[in-house]
Every structure is written in C-alpha cells, then in structure tokens.
Scaffold this motif. Structure first.
Motif, PDB file in Angstrom:
ATOM      1  N   GLY A 297      -1.766 -21.031 -10.517  1.00  0.00           N
ATOM      2  CA  GLY A 297      -1.743 -20.490  -9.166  1.00  0.00           C
ATOM      3  C   GLY A 297      -2.410 -19.140  -9.164  1.00  0.00           C
ATOM      4  O   GLY A 297      -2.444 -18.444 -10.184  1.00  0.00           O
ATOM      5  N   GLY A 298      -2.976 -18.781  -8.015  1.00  0.00           N
ATOM      6  CA  GLY A 298      -3.708 -17.530  -7.934  1.00  0.00           C
ATOM      7  C   GLY A 298      -3.283 -16.665  -6.768  1.00  0.00           C
ATOM      8  O   GLY A 298      -2.691 -17.135  -5.800  1.00  0.00           O
ATOM      9  N   VAL A 299      -3.607 -15.396  -6.899  1.00  0.00           N
ATOM     10  CA  VAL A 299      -3.385 -14.396  -5.856  1.00  0.00           C
ATOM     11  C   VAL A 299      -4.728 -13.734  -5.596  1.00  0.00           C
ATOM     12  O   VAL A 299      -5.445 -13.394  -6.548  1.00  0.00           O
ATOM     13  N   ARG A 300      -5.054 -13.567  -4.321  1.00  0.00           N
ATOM     14  CA  ARG A 300      -6.274 -12.844  -3.989  1.00  0.00           C
ATOM     15  C   ARG A 300      -6.003 -11.917  -2.803  1.00  0.00           C
ATOM     16  O   ARG A 300      -5.026 -12.068  -2.088  1.00  0.00           O
ATOM     17  N   ARG A 301      -6.903 -11.000  -2.598  1.00  0.00           N
ATOM     18  CA  ARG A 301      -6.776  -9.993  -1.551  1.00  0.00           C
ATOM     19  C   ARG A 301      -7.239 -10.540  -0.206  1.00  0.00           C
ATOM     20  O   ARG A 301      -8.289 -11.150  -0.093  1.00  0.00           O
ATOM     21  N   LEU A 302      -6.429 -10.279   0.830  1.00  0.00           N
ATOM     22  CA  LEU A 302      -6.840 -10.516   2.210  1.00  0.00           C
ATOM     23  C   LEU A 302      -7.008  -9.198   2.957  1.00  0.00           C
ATOM     24  O   LEU A 302      -7.810  -9.113   3.883  1.00  0.00           O
ATOM     25  N   GLY A 303      -6.234  -8.195   2.586  1.00  0.00           N
ATOM     26  CA  GLY A 303      -6.288  -6.887   3.241  1.00  0.00           C
ATOM     27  C   GLY A 303      -5.608  -5.859   2.369  1.00  0.00           C
ATOM     28  O   GLY A 303      -5.136  -6.178   1.276  1.00  0.00           O
ATOM     29  N   PRO A 304      -5.510  -4.607   2.834  1.00  0.00           N
ATOM     30  CA  PRO A 304      -4.957  -3.531   1.996  1.00  0.00           C
ATOM     31  C   PRO A 304      -3.568  -3.828   1.432  1.00  0.00           C
ATOM     32  O   PRO A 304      -3.310  -3.584   0.268  1.00  0.00           O
ATOM     33  N   ASP A 305      -2.672  -4.349   2.241  1.00  0.00           N
ATOM     34  CA  ASP A 305      -1.316  -4.660   1.790  1.00  0.00           C
ATOM     35  C   ASP A 305      -1.032  -6.153   1.853  1.00  0.00           C
ATOM     36  O   ASP A 305       0.120  -6.569   1.799  1.00  0.00           O
ATOM     37  N   LEU A 306      -2.084  -6.941   1.980  1.00  0.00           N
ATOM     38  CA  LEU A 306      -1.933  -8.368   2.257  1.00  0.00           C
ATOM     39  C   LEU A 306      -2.651  -9.215   1.223  1.00  0.00           C
ATOM     40  O   LEU A 306      -3.867  -9.083   1.029  1.00  0.00           O
TER      41      LEU A 306
ATOM     42  N   PRO B 178      -8.020  -9.206 -11.660  1.00  0.00           N
ATOM     43  CA  PRO B 178      -7.734  -7.805 -11.361  1.00  0.00           C
ATOM     44  C   PRO B 178      -9.005  -7.065 -10.962  1.00  0.00           C
ATOM     45  O   PRO B 178     -10.094  -7.464 -11.369  1.00  0.00           O
ATOM     46  N   PRO B 179      -8.907  -6.049 -10.144  1.00  0.00           N
ATOM     47  CA  PRO B 179      -7.658  -5.394  -9.752  1.00  0.00           C
ATOM     48  C   PRO B 179      -6.999  -5.985  -8.501  1.00  0.00           C
ATOM     49  O   PRO B 179      -5.837  -5.694  -8.248  1.00  0.00           O
ATOM     50  N   ASP B 180      -7.700  -6.793  -7.726  1.00  0.00           N
ATOM     51  CA  ASP B 180      -7.156  -7.279  -6.458  1.00  0.00           C
ATOM     52  C   ASP B 180      -6.580  -8.677  -6.521  1.00  0.00           C
ATOM     53  O   ASP B 180      -6.085  -9.195  -5.519  1.00  0.00           O
ATOM     54  N   GLY B 181      -6.661  -9.329  -7.671  1.00  0.00           N
ATOM     55  CA  GLY B 181      -6.180 -10.696  -7.781  1.00  0.00           C
ATOM     56  C   GLY B 181      -5.570 -10.967  -9.137  1.00  0.00           C
ATOM     57  O   GLY B 181      -5.574 -10.113 -10.027  1.00  0.00           O
TER      58      GLY B 181
ATOM     59  N   MET C 116       3.748 -15.782  -9.022  1.00  0.00           N
ATOM     60  CA  MET C 116       2.636 -15.367  -8.166  1.00  0.00           C
ATOM     61  C   MET C 116       3.074 -14.231  -7.235  1.00  0.00           C
ATOM     62  O   MET C 116       2.327 -13.265  -7.033  1.00  0.00           O
ATOM     63  N   GLU C 117       4.278 -14.337  -6.692  1.00  0.00           N
ATOM     64  CA  GLU C 117       4.795 -13.266  -5.835  1.00  0.00           C
ATOM     65  C   GLU C 117       4.934 -11.966  -6.625  1.00  0.00           C
ATOM     66  O   GLU C 117       4.601 -10.891  -6.128  1.00  0.00           O
ATOM     67  N   GLU C 118       5.422 -12.068  -7.853  1.00  0.00           N
ATOM     68  CA  GLU C 118       5.569 -10.874  -8.685  1.00  0.00           C
ATOM     69  C   GLU C 118       4.205 -10.259  -8.994  1.00  0.00           C
ATOM     70  O   GLU C 118       4.041  -9.039  -8.971  1.00  0.00           O
ATOM     71  N   ALA C 119       3.215 -11.092  -9.269  1.00  0.00           N
ATOM     72  CA  ALA C 119       1.859 -10.581  -9.496  1.00  0.00           C
ATOM     73  C   ALA C 119       1.347  -9.882  -8.238  1.00  0.00           C
ATOM     74  O   ALA C 119       0.722  -8.813  -8.324  1.00  0.00           O
ATOM     75  N   ALA C 120       1.609 -10.453  -7.074  1.00  0.00           N
ATOM     76  CA  ALA C 120       1.187  -9.833  -5.809  1.00  0.00           C
ATOM     77  C   ALA C 120       1.866  -8.478  -5.618  1.00  0.00           C
ATOM     78  O   ALA C 120       1.229  -7.508  -5.186  1.00  0.00           O
ATOM     79  N   ARG C 121       3.145  -8.388  -5.952  1.00  0.00           N
ATOM     80  CA  ARG C 121       3.861  -7.102  -5.859  1.00  0.00           C
ATOM     81  C   ARG C 121       3.213  -6.064  -6.768  1.00  0.00           C
ATOM     82  O   ARG C 121       3.023  -4.912  -6.377  1.00  0.00           O
ATOM     83  N   ARG C 122       2.926  -6.458  -8.023  1.00  0.00           N
ATOM     84  CA  ARG C 122       2.323  -5.518  -8.986  1.00  0.00           C
ATOM     85  C   ARG C 122       0.974  -5.005  -8.484  1.00  0.00           C
ATOM     86  O   ARG C 122       0.626  -3.853  -8.708  1.00  0.00           O
ATOM     87  N   ILE C 123       0.222  -5.875  -7.817  1.00  0.00           N
ATOM     88  CA  ILE C 123      -1.074  -5.457  -7.272  1.00  0.00           C
ATOM     89  C   ILE C 123      -0.873  -4.479  -6.122  1.00  0.00           C
ATOM     90  O   ILE C 123      -1.694  -3.608  -5.889  1.00  0.00           O
TER      91      ILE C 123
END
Length: 160
Positions: A70-79, A52-55, A104-111
């Motif tokens: 699995g991980g989520v990271r930032r590529l852009g403002p909404d991406l 957090p906050p972007d991943g 992972m998708e749910e975590a991306a939505r929350r971010i």
C-alpha cells in the motif's frame, strides 16, 4: 501454521522487483474482478509519488515473501492519499488489510498529513466495509478517477 505474527511491514521502494510484482498482481486482479475497470484511463502513479519525502510505499512480508502492499502520496500540504492497497489471496485470512491500512496511516502521520483520502470501486464491498470500520467517512468525489465510485476521508489522530 504461520499467522499475522509472522507479518513484517516496512517501507520499501515501489520500483523494486517485489513491489512491482505485487502491483502487477493487484492490476491483474482488478482486471479480473471489476467489470467497470477502465485500464486505459486508470490513474497512473510515478514511483516517486510513493517515495519520501511526500510519500511512502509499504510492503508486507510473511516469512520473507511479499504478500501485500500500500502507498501514501501527497494531495496537499496536510492531505495525503492512500493508494494501491493490495493483499495477495494467500494472505487474506490474516487481517493483513487492516494491518496495512494502520501502517499506511502511521506513515501518513510521520510525513505530516492530518487527513487522508482514498477512492475505490463500489463493487469492492469488503474493502468499503473495512474502510468504514476503520473510521473512514464517505465524501463527495475529490478526483475524476474513472474506476472509482466511492470516495472516503479520515482525520488522523496525532500520536505522541
């Protein structure tokens, strides 16, 4: 016999010992399985990219033992980008890959990401089939990952 009901998925730091062990197993399997895997030029992620906050970094545990991540990271403002999806061999018959992807998708939505992308080695047929079943569409390359040969994207449905 335990099953998917025994799985707990939670956000954990990617640099904790259990997380590191899962990521090390993931890299070892890629070296063994992917003929075209170029370890020297592989995309390296700093742990903070998956925090957090972007991943987010998610660890799946079965009966308390880590069996997937699995991980989520930032590529852009909404991406966002989904990275490092791994399910240990002993947990592969439980549908854990799909469960992790949905988490992972749910975590991306929350971010706050509206769209997520991922790349993969085209030799990973099972993974590609799962991505397509989960609504991912193949897109042109969005990065220069030497170990990828297929790129996907999905628009996330907002949750109430």
């Amino acid at each position: 016999m335990s099953d998917a009901a025994d799985i707990v998925i939670a956000v954990e730091p990617p640099d904790e010992p259990d997380s590191r062990r899962l990521l090390d197993r993931f890299e070892e399997e890629k070296r063994e399985r992917e003929d075209a895997y170029d370890e020297d030029n592989a995309i390296r992620l700093a742990p903070q990219e998956l925090m957090p906050p972007d991943g987010a970094f998610l660890v799946a545990r079965r009966e308390g033992r880590p069996v997937g991540c699995g991980g989520v990271r930032r590529l852009g403002p909404d991406l966002g980008e989904l990275r490092r999806l791994y399910v240990a061999p002993e947990a592969r018959s439980l549908g854990l890959g799909k469960m992790l992807f949905e988490a992972m998708e749910e975590a991306a939505r929350r971010i706050g990401y509206r769209t997520v992308r991922l790349d993969t080695n085209p030799a990973l047929r099972e993974a590609r089939e799962m991505f397509e079943q989960l609504g991912y569409r193949e897109i042109p390359a969005y990065n220069d990952n030497p170990n990828a040969g297929a790129w996907y994207e999905k628009d996330l449905e907002p949750r109430d």
